[in-house]
Structures are given as C-alpha cells and as structure tokens.
Design an enzyme around this catalytic site. Structure first.
Site, PDB file in Angstrom:
ATOM      1  N   LYS A 298    -104.908 -54.343   7.811  1.00 14.98           N
ATOM      2  CA  LYS A 298    -105.379 -54.278   8.615  1.00 14.98           C
ATOM      3  C   LYS A 298    -105.819 -52.439   8.366  1.00 14.98           C
ATOM      4  O   LYS A 298    -104.243 -51.820   9.175  1.00 14.98           O
ATOM      5  CB  LYS A 298    -105.816 -54.923   9.982  1.00 14.98           C
ATOM      6  CG  LYS A 298    -106.297 -54.314  10.893  1.00 14.98           C
ATOM      7  CD  LYS A 298    -106.341 -55.008  12.120  1.00 14.98           C
ATOM      8  CE  LYS A 298    -107.786 -54.552  13.476  1.00 14.98           C
ATOM      9  NZ  LYS A 298    -107.115 -55.310  14.875  1.00 14.98           N
ATOM     10  N   LYS A 351    -108.770 -55.170   6.058  1.00 20.37           N
ATOM     11  CA  LYS A 351    -110.595 -54.501   6.571  1.00 20.37           C
ATOM     12  C   LYS A 351    -110.132 -53.420   6.833  1.00 20.37           C
ATOM     13  O   LYS A 351    -108.936 -53.217   7.211  1.00 20.37           O
ATOM     14  CB  LYS A 351    -109.815 -55.380   7.973  1.00 20.37           C
ATOM     15  CG  LYS A 351    -111.230 -55.673   9.018  1.00 20.37           C
ATOM     16  CD  LYS A 351    -110.160 -55.916  10.455  1.00 20.37           C
ATOM     17  CE  LYS A 351    -111.327 -55.697  11.864  1.00 20.37           C
ATOM     18  NZ  LYS A 351    -110.517 -56.333  12.882  1.00 20.37           N
TER      19      LYS A 351
HETATM   20  C1  PBG Z   1    -108.365 -56.173  17.206  1.00 20.28           C
HETATM   21  C2  PBG Z   1    -109.872 -56.373  16.495  1.00 20.28           C
HETATM   22  C3  PBG Z   1    -110.622 -55.406  16.405  1.00 20.28           C
HETATM   23  C4  PBG Z   1    -111.451 -56.482  15.104  1.00 20.28           C
HETATM   24  C5  PBG Z   1    -111.200 -56.998  15.115  1.00 20.28           C
HETATM   25  N1  PBG Z   1    -110.183 -57.375  16.387  1.00 20.28           N
HETATM   26  C6  PBG Z   1    -110.804 -54.297  16.659  1.00 20.28           C
HETATM   27  C7  PBG Z   1    -109.025 -52.744  16.639  1.00 20.28           C
HETATM   28  O1  PBG Z   1    -108.323 -53.093  16.138  1.00 20.28           O
HETATM   29  O2  PBG Z   1    -109.344 -52.246  17.868  1.00 20.28           O
HETATM   30  C8  PBG Z   1    -112.885 -55.073  15.045  1.00 20.28           C
HETATM   31  C9  PBG Z   1    -113.957 -55.757  14.304  1.00 20.28           C
HETATM   32  C10 PBG Z   1    -114.806 -54.946  13.801  1.00 20.28           C
HETATM   33  O3  PBG Z   1    -114.719 -53.581  14.218  1.00 20.28           O
HETATM   34  O4  PBG Z   1    -116.052 -54.985  13.275  1.00 20.28           O
HETATM   35  N2  PBG Z   1    -107.531 -57.184  17.237  1.00 20.28           N
END
Ligand code: PBG
Length: 431
Positions: A298, A351
């Site tokens: 991520k 991601k």
């Molecule tokens: C945080 C989380 C995020 C997303 C999913 N879970 C955002 C972040 O890390 O701040 C982002 C998903 C998206 O942008 O569609 N646990």
C-alpha cells in the site's frame, strides 16, 4: 440437437442451451442466471434473475444471402455449391501505392481479423465474480452524496446500504468491503471504537449477513476512521506512529469483526507484523476460517484524496509516509509480500491499482497466493470527471482500466465501478 452446457464469460453465470427441435439459423437462446445466490436465503434475497441471451452474436444476414438451412441443404443436394470467395481483393483508394507484398513469415494481424478469432484468442477476461464493491456507511438514515466521487454515497446502514447490496447482487457482485464514517465524538487517540462489538461495522455485518447469508464481507482493519488524529495507528507525542501497540488494537478490531460474521479481514494499516498477529488472535478465538487479505503493498498515494474526503479521515497532521510505501519503490514490495506470506496472509493486495500494475505483476510472479488490486478513489474520480466533461468515453475507459488490472495479474479488484461494470458485463452477454 442435444442440449449442451456452455462455458459462460461470467464465471458465476449458469448458461444452458435450449435444445432447438429443428435446425434453423435463428440464433440460439441461452438462459443465464445473473446471480449465483443460493435460493435458500431469506425474503430479502432477490430470486436469481433469468436473462435470455443469444449464444451467437453474429447477425445471420451480415454477409451473403439468407437461406434457411433446409434451402442450403436442398441446394447442396441439387449440386449447387457456392463459388469460393474471390481471391482478389478490392483496390485501395486512389493514390494507394502499387507494391510487392512484404515477405513476412509472421503477420500477427491474421489472429485479429475477425471478432470470432479475436474473442477466441483473448487472454484475459473480466467477470462480476472478480469484483469487490467498497461501500461507505454511516449512522444516518439518508444517503449522502460524496462530492469528490460522483455516483458514490455515504449509505445509511439500515436502508441505502441494503438497497445497494441488493442491486449489486442483481448483476452478480457478491463481495463487499465496508468503510465506516465515524462521528467525531466516538474518535479517540487510541481508536477504541474500532473494537466495539456494537459499533457501526459489526452491526452492519450482522444485518447484511442476516439479509444476504451468501455474500462475502471484507472488512477494513486500520484505526484511521476511529482515530482523532486521522492516522492508521496510535500517534506518540513526538509524532511517531506506534507499531506494536497499534497491532494490539488491530487484533481486537479484527476479532470483533470476525465475531460479527466477517469473512475476510483486510489490514490496510501497513504496520509491521500485523498479519501474523491477526492470524494468531483470530485462531485463538476459534476464527480459523476467517481469511486475511493483507494490503501488502500500500503506497503513500495522492490517489486516496477523494476517499479521505468521503470519510473525513485526512490525517490531522503530517502524512502517512512512515508506514505506507514510497511510490518510487518496487523491490520493497517483495519484502512486504514475503513477510505477509510467511505470516499467513490468504490474499495479497496492491494499492492503488492502475498506476501500480508493475507491482501487481511482481507479486503475481512471486507468490502463488491470490492477488487483489484496489482501484482507488482517485482513479475512479479521474475517469468519472473526464467522462462527465466528455473528454473520454467513461464506460470504455472504465472497462479497459479494469481489464488492464486483471491482465497485470490481479484475481480480484476492489473498485467503486464494480456495480456499473458488472451491469455492462451482464448486458454485454445479451447482445
Ligand atoms: C485507510 C484506507 C485508505 C483507503 C482505504 N483504506 C486511505 C488512506 O490510507 O488514507 C483508500 C481507498 C481509496 O482511496 O479509495 N485505512
């Protein structure tokens, strides 16, 4: 002709050919079930919809005369065979150079020359079974539109959510991941609301499982929706995100979600060692069958902007770069993947999605585990916005981007387009 079973493009569609008593050139009709839901579900479960689909999408009159099969047969019996197609091709437009053909052994275009050949050689397919639909939920009764994500809503957990799940199932999407918007009053530095068994997420899981017992519910494991600091972990006075203490909280969160009926818990926090700890915590409570989808790679991405607006979860200070990965890094994803695999992850996730297809391919080639990709909010919003401005064809770009993520090696895709794309895939089968 005997009845036969066809493999359908949608992995979960049941396709049965209706035997035709006499051979006629009318396109064959097949029955396709839009939903593979078990019929045993409760009253709220939609009865699987039957859609009539033609097995052959070629129009019979596209080329040549339209003779019935009987007429063709009679002509052949009488010795009237059609002439072979002309060998010489029509000329090019005026000014086309007259040249000797190139002496080529390979002409890859041969395999692309007709729709039938193109679909025969298609390497990657897209099916509603590949999609996981992320859903934003809140305590309210109304659905609140999300400004930065046209077409997405914060859904009221008792009404709008049920409706959305119902519609998604109708087009074959049976997997969902929940993201809660938590009122500020329930947020704290240690995010303890995350493991309240009667909190929004556990309550919603119980409701959904009761109404739709066959769906697969993924949950998000991270503290950010519950953290008054907007971070995925506990923030120390000096700004450091505390790793092991956060993992302790995440374990309580995941167990609470499993208790409510979650099928797959998905740690998105990027703390070290959380997969192993979650596995041990789940097993200790008897949840051996609850899967872990780890957000393995991520990245600290600007593509999450619209999501943070949707949940009002922007970090109150700083950024997430000490735990989420540097977008410049590739090899580092392998380190994360090896750790997650060793710690017992069932699914590895990358991601964002489309800008990180190289990382998806890297994990695909280095692990036998299923790979998931998250087409995140920014990817969604860019396609929506450009579509609204008529700069691109929204539907085609949406389908192509999903296909590219599959081609890169993802088995499943978390996408806000899941319902729209599945609708097109179901509709596409009826052409
Ligand atoms: C945080 C989380 C995020 C997303 C999913 N879970 C955002 C972040 O890390 O701040 C982002 C998903 C998206 O942008 O569609 N646990």
């Amino acid at each position: 002709m005997a009845s036969s079973i066809f493999f359908s493009p949608a992995a979960n569609a049941v396709t049965v050919a209706i035997p035709t008593p006499t051979p006629t050139p009318t396109p064959r009709l097949v029955l396709v079930r839009a939903n593979n839901a078990s019929a045993s579900a409760t009253a709220a479960t939609p009865t699987p919809r039957l859609v009539l689909v033609r097995a052959n999408n070629a129009s019979a009159s596209a080329s040549g005369p339209t003779l019935t099969l009987e007429e063709c047969e009679a002509a052949a019996v009488a010795g009237n065979f059609p002439a072979p197609p002309p060998h010489s091709k029509p000329p090019g437009p005026k000014g086309t150079p007259l040249i000797e053909p190139l002496d080529l052994t390979r002409r890859p275009r041969r395999n692309r020359k007709s729709p039938t050949l193109r679909s025969a050689f298609q390497e990657t397919t897209l099916s509603p079974a590949n999609f996981v639909l992320p859903l934003f939920i809140h305590e309210g009764e109304e659905d609140a539109p999300i400004g930065a994500m046209p077409g997405c809503f914060r859904l009221g957990w008792r009404h709008g959510l049920i409706d959305e799940v119902y519609k998604a199932r109708d087009v074959g999407v049976n997997s969902f991941v929940l993201f809660p918007k938590i009122p500020d009053a329930l947020k704290s530095p240690t995010g303890d609301e995350a493991y309240n068994d009667n909190g929004l997420v556990p309550r919603t899981i119980r409701l959904l499982k009761d109404k739709f017992p066959d769906i697969v519910i993924y949950t998000d494991v991270a503290l950010d929706p519950y953290s008054s600091d907007g971070h995925d972990g506990i923030v120390r006075e000096d700004g450091v995100i505390m790793n092991d203490e956060t993992v302790h909280q995440l374990c309580k969160q995941a167990v609470s979600q499993a208790r409510a009926g979650a099928d797959v818990v998905s740690p998105s926090d990027m703390m070290d060692g959380r997969v192993g700890a979650l596995r041990a915590a789940l097993d200790a409570e008897g949840f051996h069958d609850v899967s872990i989808m780890s957000y393995t790679a991520k990245y600290a991405s600007a593509f999450y902007g619209p999501f943070r607006e949707a949940l009002d979860s922007n970090p109150r200070f700083g950024d997430k770069k000490t735990y989420q990965m540097n977008p410049a890094n590739y090899r580092e994803a392998l380190i994360e993947a090896q750790a997650d695999e060793a710690e017992g992850a069932d699914i590895l996730l990358v991601k964002p999605g489309l800008p990180y297809t190289d990382v998806i391919r890297l994990l695909r080639d280095n692990s036998a585990l299923p790979i998931a990709a998250y087409q995140v909010s920014g990817e969604y919003s860019m396609i929506k916005a450009a579509g609204v401005l008529k700069m691109i064809d929204e539907e085609r770009v949406m389908m192509e981007s999903l296909m590219c993520i599959r081609r890169a090696g993802a088995d499943i895709i978390l996408s806000y387009f899941a319902r729209q794309a599945a609708g097109i895939l179901c509709g596409a089968m009826s052409n």
